[in-house]
Design a protein around this motif. Structure first.
Motif, PDB file in Angstrom:
ATOM      1  N   GLN A   1     -23.238  -7.688  15.106  1.00  0.00           N
ATOM      2  CA  GLN A   1     -22.798  -8.102  16.443  1.00  0.00           C
ATOM      3  C   GLN A   1     -21.336  -8.526  16.447  1.00  0.00           C
ATOM      4  OE1 GLN A   1     -25.394 -11.170  17.897  1.00  0.00           O
ATOM      5  NE2 GLN A   1     -27.077  -9.767  18.330  1.00  0.00           N
ATOM      6  N   VAL A   2     -20.977  -9.405  15.528  1.00  0.00           N
ATOM      7  CA  VAL A   2     -19.605  -9.921  15.483  1.00  0.00           C
ATOM      8  C   VAL A   2     -18.620  -8.792  15.185  1.00  0.00           C
ATOM      9  CG1 VAL A   2     -18.015 -11.487  14.312  1.00  0.00           C
ATOM     10  CG2 VAL A   2     -20.358 -12.216  14.791  1.00  0.00           C
ATOM     11  N   GLY A   3     -18.950  -7.969  14.191  1.00  0.00           N
ATOM     12  CA  GLY A   3     -18.056  -6.877  13.826  1.00  0.00           C
ATOM     13  C   GLY A   3     -17.871  -5.877  14.948  1.00  0.00           C
ATOM     14  N   ALA A   4     -18.941  -5.563  15.653  1.00  0.00           N
ATOM     15  CA  ALA A   4     -18.865  -4.602  16.754  1.00  0.00           C
ATOM     16  C   ALA A   4     -18.049  -5.159  17.917  1.00  0.00           C
ATOM     17  CB  ALA A   4     -20.265  -4.222  17.225  1.00  0.00           C
ATOM     18  N   LEU A   5     -18.211  -6.456  18.192  1.00  0.00           N
ATOM     19  CA  LEU A   5     -17.422  -7.062  19.272  1.00  0.00           C
ATOM     20  C   LEU A   5     -15.942  -7.055  18.916  1.00  0.00           C
ATOM     21  CD1 LEU A   5     -17.278  -8.453  21.992  1.00  0.00           C
ATOM     22  CD2 LEU A   5     -17.709 -10.638  20.844  1.00  0.00           C
ATOM     23  N   TYR A   6     -15.632  -7.412  17.669  1.00  0.00           N
ATOM     24  CA  TYR A   6     -14.219  -7.364  17.264  1.00  0.00           C
ATOM     25  C   TYR A   6     -13.673  -5.946  17.409  1.00  0.00           C
ATOM     26  CZ  TYR A   6     -10.031  -6.921  14.524  1.00  0.00           C
ATOM     27  OH  TYR A   6      -8.755  -6.613  14.150  1.00  0.00           O
ATOM     28  N   TYR A   7     -14.418  -4.965  16.923  1.00  0.00           N
ATOM     29  CA  TYR A   7     -13.948  -3.572  16.994  1.00  0.00           C
ATOM     30  C   TYR A   7     -13.688  -3.177  18.443  1.00  0.00           C
ATOM     31  CZ  TYR A   7     -13.562   1.342  15.672  1.00  0.00           C
ATOM     32  OH  TYR A   7     -13.091   2.625  15.453  1.00  0.00           O
ATOM     33  N   ALA A   8     -14.533  -3.663  19.358  1.00  0.00           N
ATOM     34  CA  ALA A   8     -14.412  -3.290  20.763  1.00  0.00           C
ATOM     35  C   ALA A   8     -13.183  -3.900  21.424  1.00  0.00           C
ATOM     36  CB  ALA A   8     -15.668  -3.707  21.523  1.00  0.00           C
ATOM     37  N   VAL A   9     -12.780  -5.111  20.986  1.00  0.00           N
ATOM     38  CA  VAL A   9     -11.689  -5.824  21.669  1.00  0.00           C
ATOM     39  C   VAL A   9     -10.440  -5.947  20.812  1.00  0.00           C
ATOM     40  CG1 VAL A   9     -13.388  -7.139  22.997  1.00  0.00           C
ATOM     41  CG2 VAL A   9     -12.416  -8.149  20.910  1.00  0.00           C
ATOM     42  N   ALA A  10     -10.385  -5.265  19.691  1.00  0.00           N
ATOM     43  CA  ALA A  10      -9.303  -5.458  18.716  1.00  0.00           C
ATOM     44  C   ALA A  10      -7.912  -5.263  19.322  1.00  0.00           C
ATOM     45  CB  ALA A  10      -9.497  -4.526  17.533  1.00  0.00           C
ATOM     46  N   ALA A  11      -7.805  -4.420  20.340  1.00  0.00           N
ATOM     47  CA  ALA A  11      -6.492  -4.163  20.940  1.00  0.00           C
ATOM     48  C   ALA A  11      -6.044  -5.293  21.863  1.00  0.00           C
ATOM     49  CB  ALA A  11      -6.528  -2.844  21.718  1.00  0.00           C
ATOM     50  N   HIS A  12      -6.928  -6.212  22.205  1.00  0.00           N
ATOM     51  CA  HIS A  12      -6.577  -7.317  23.102  1.00  0.00           C
ATOM     52  C   HIS A  12      -5.628  -8.275  22.368  1.00  0.00           C
ATOM     53  CE1 HIS A  12      -6.998 -10.871  25.650  1.00  0.00           C
ATOM     54  NE2 HIS A  12      -7.562 -10.101  26.568  1.00  0.00           N
ATOM     55  N   PRO A  13      -4.581  -8.764  23.033  1.00  0.00           N
ATOM     56  CA  PRO A  13      -3.604  -9.639  22.352  1.00  0.00           C
ATOM     57  C   PRO A  13      -4.179 -10.949  21.835  1.00  0.00           C
ATOM     58  CG  PRO A  13      -3.212  -9.567  24.732  1.00  0.00           C
ATOM     59  CD  PRO A  13      -4.181  -8.465  24.422  1.00  0.00           C
ATOM     60  N   MET A  14      -5.351 -11.360  22.337  1.00  0.00           N
ATOM     61  CA  MET A  14      -5.961 -12.609  21.893  1.00  0.00           C
ATOM     62  C   MET A  14      -7.024 -12.400  20.816  1.00  0.00           C
ATOM     63  SD  MET A  14      -4.512 -14.913  23.863  1.00  0.00           S
ATOM     64  CE  MET A  14      -5.562 -16.342  24.163  1.00  0.00           C
ATOM     65  N   ALA A  15      -7.300 -11.159  20.483  1.00  0.00           N
ATOM     66  CA  ALA A  15      -8.431 -10.863  19.592  1.00  0.00           C
ATOM     67  C   ALA A  15      -8.258 -11.470  18.202  1.00  0.00           C
ATOM     68  CB  ALA A  15      -8.649  -9.355  19.495  1.00  0.00           C
ATOM     69  N   GLU A  16      -7.101 -11.257  17.591  1.00  0.00           N
ATOM     70  CA  GLU A  16      -6.904 -11.750  16.230  1.00  0.00           C
ATOM     71  C   GLU A  16      -7.033 -13.263  16.166  1.00  0.00           C
ATOM     72  OE1 GLU A  16      -6.776  -9.875  13.604  1.00  0.00           O
ATOM     73  OE2 GLU A  16      -6.765  -8.029  14.810  1.00  0.00           O
ATOM     74  N   SER A  17      -6.489 -13.950  17.143  1.00  0.00           N
ATOM     75  CA  SER A  17      -6.545 -15.415  17.165  1.00  0.00           C
ATOM     76  C   SER A  17      -7.991 -15.899  17.280  1.00  0.00           C
ATOM     77  CB  SER A  17      -5.719 -15.945  18.340  1.00  0.00           C
ATOM     78  OG  SER A  17      -5.792 -17.362  18.407  1.00  0.00           O
ATOM     79  N   TYR A  18      -8.751 -15.289  18.182  1.00  0.00           N
ATOM     80  CA  TYR A  18     -10.133 -15.721  18.402  1.00  0.00           C
ATOM     81  C   TYR A  18     -10.988 -15.474  17.163  1.00  0.00           C
ATOM     82  CZ  TYR A  18     -14.857 -16.021  20.310  1.00  0.00           C
ATOM     83  OH  TYR A  18     -16.175 -16.356  20.520  1.00  0.00           O
ATOM     84  N   PHE A  19     -10.917 -14.274  16.624  1.00  0.00           N
ATOM     85  CA  PHE A  19     -11.809 -13.944  15.509  1.00  0.00           C
ATOM     86  C   PHE A  19     -11.372 -14.600  14.203  1.00  0.00           C
ATOM     87  CE2 PHE A  19     -13.133 -10.873  18.614  1.00  0.00           C
ATOM     88  CZ  PHE A  19     -14.504 -10.814  18.413  1.00  0.00           C
ATOM     89  N   GLN A  20     -10.085 -14.872  14.069  1.00  0.00           N
ATOM     90  CA  GLN A  20      -9.638 -15.644  12.918  1.00  0.00           C
ATOM     91  C   GLN A  20     -10.236 -17.044  12.971  1.00  0.00           C
ATOM     92  OE1 GLN A  20      -7.880 -14.651  10.315  1.00  0.00           O
ATOM     93  NE2 GLN A  20      -7.621 -16.647   9.344  1.00  0.00           N
ATOM     94  N   ALA A  21     -10.223 -17.647  14.165  1.00  0.00           N
ATOM     95  CA  ALA A  21     -10.802 -18.982  14.328  1.00  0.00           C
ATOM     96  C   ALA A  21     -12.317 -18.942  14.145  1.00  0.00           C
ATOM     97  CB  ALA A  21     -10.448 -19.527  15.714  1.00  0.00           C
ATOM     98  N   LEU A  22     -12.957 -17.935  14.727  1.00  0.00           N
ATOM     99  CA  LEU A  22     -14.411 -17.808  14.625  1.00  0.00           C
ATOM    100  C   LEU A  22     -14.854 -17.687  13.170  1.00  0.00           C
ATOM    101  CD1 LEU A  22     -16.998 -17.452  16.454  1.00  0.00           C
ATOM    102  CD2 LEU A  22     -16.666 -14.985  16.173  1.00  0.00           C
ATOM    103  N   SER A  23     -14.081 -16.962  12.386  1.00  0.00           N
ATOM    104  CA  SER A  23     -14.467 -16.685  11.001  1.00  0.00           C
ATOM    105  C   SER A  23     -14.061 -17.779  10.021  1.00  0.00           C
ATOM    106  CB  SER A  23     -13.859 -15.350  10.545  1.00  0.00           C
ATOM    107  OG  SER A  23     -12.437 -15.422  10.515  1.00  0.00           O
ATOM    108  N   THR A  24     -13.256 -18.735  10.494  1.00  0.00           N
ATOM    109  CA  THR A  24     -12.822 -19.815   9.602  1.00  0.00           C
ATOM    110  C   THR A  24     -13.332 -21.186  10.043  1.00  0.00           C
ATOM    111  OG1 THR A  24     -10.721 -19.974  10.817  1.00  0.00           O
ATOM    112  CG2 THR A  24     -10.754 -18.601   8.836  1.00  0.00           C
TER     113      THR A  24
END
Length: 290
Positions: free
Chosen positions: A198-221
């Motif tokens: 689920q998490v990986g698929a959501l990241y893949y779907a929104v990876a181009a969004h300018p906020m994606a890296e910030s959100y998933f970096q926080a989610l994963s840490t």
């Protein structure tokens, strides 16, 4: 036939099944398997099984659709290694038919004996993704399957795809982006126990969004405060539901709230509990930035 899903009853059934997978009971147990439970068992336990027989799946599907499926001595079998080793065709048929079925389940059979069981057909020890040399094969396969649900709009549908179908889809995807998705998903699982697919698929779907890296970096840490409050709200809501539901959260409910958390963050808001919550009577949330 329209099936009314009783999430609480399904949760209790899955809790019992997973309990017995880990701690083997002396005798078989009888369970009613719903399409949602079948999907969960296939996604998380159907590793290293033999190849799917489409003929068997179609035969079983017809029988279930025609209400000609009965409780017999046939069993679903789980090995002492925690894998589903017999029953994948019945579970696939359950999903396709959209019908519940009742079955005996046997747990704790020594894993090494399975090549000698059934009709002698060989059971490959590796998944299609492993055989293809895919790094983090099981995690990538799960991400690909959930990504397909996003693409086809079937997140809430009781539908699964075969290893071969998943491999075809994988070859059309960005391998580097998938590798990043696995890293974020693994970290998120370590901190929040969210399913990798689920998490990986959501990241893949929104990876181009300018906020994606910030959100998933926080989610994963494990960051949950300040501008990452939507993640903290998500974690709190998951904890609340677990306490009320025997330690489980239905996959669809969990994913809906994950999307709500992402959507809140993606538009620059910190949110509140109502912005994260999701109930089965509500439309499934659309993903911001897709």
């Amino acid at each position: 036939m329209t099936t009314v899903v009783d999430f609480d009853k399904e949760t209790q059934t899955l809790v019992k099944i997973e309990k017995y997978i880990k701690a083997t009971p002396e005798n078989s147990r009888v369970f009613t398997i719903t399409p949602s439970i079948a999907h969960h068992l296939l996604e998380y336990y159907n590793l290293h099984n033999r190849r799917k027989s489409e003929d068997d799946v179609l035969k079983y599907t017809r029988a279930m659709c025609d209400h000609r499926w009965y409780l017999t001595g046939d069993t679903l079998k789980f090995s002492d290694a925690g894998f589903l080793r017999d029953g994948q065709h019945r579970l696939m048929a359950c999903i396709r038919a959209g019908e519940d079925f009742k079955t005996h389940i046997v747990f704790g059979i020594p894993d090494h004996v399975f090549p000698a069981l059934d009709d002698g057909r060989s059971r490959p020890k590796q998944t299609a993704f492993t055989l293809a040399g895919v790094k983090n094969a099981a995690k990538v396969a799960a991400i690909v399957r959930w990504h397909q649900k996003f693409v086809t709009g079937t997140v809430t549908k009781r539908k699964t795809i075969s290893n071969d179908e998943a491999m075809i889809l994988y070859r059309s995807m960005d391998a580097d982006l998938l590798e990043t998705a696995v890293a974020y998903a693994r970290g998120t699982y370590n901190h929040h126990a969210f399913p990798v697919g689920q998490v990986g698929a959501l990241y893949y779907a929104v990876a181009a969004h300018p906020m994606a890296e910030s959100y998933f970096q926080a989610l994963s840490t494990g960051l949950v405060g300040g501008k990452y409050k939507p993640i903290g709200l998500l974690a709190s809501e998951i904890t609340r539901i677990k306490k009320a539901a025997y330690g489980r959260v239905h996959d669809i409910v969990r994913l809906a709230m994950l999307i709500n958390s992402w959507n809140t963050f993606a538009v620059g808001k910190t949110g509140s509990r109502p912005s994260i919550e999701w109930g089965v009577e509500q439309p499934f949330p659309k993903v911001e930035g897709v």
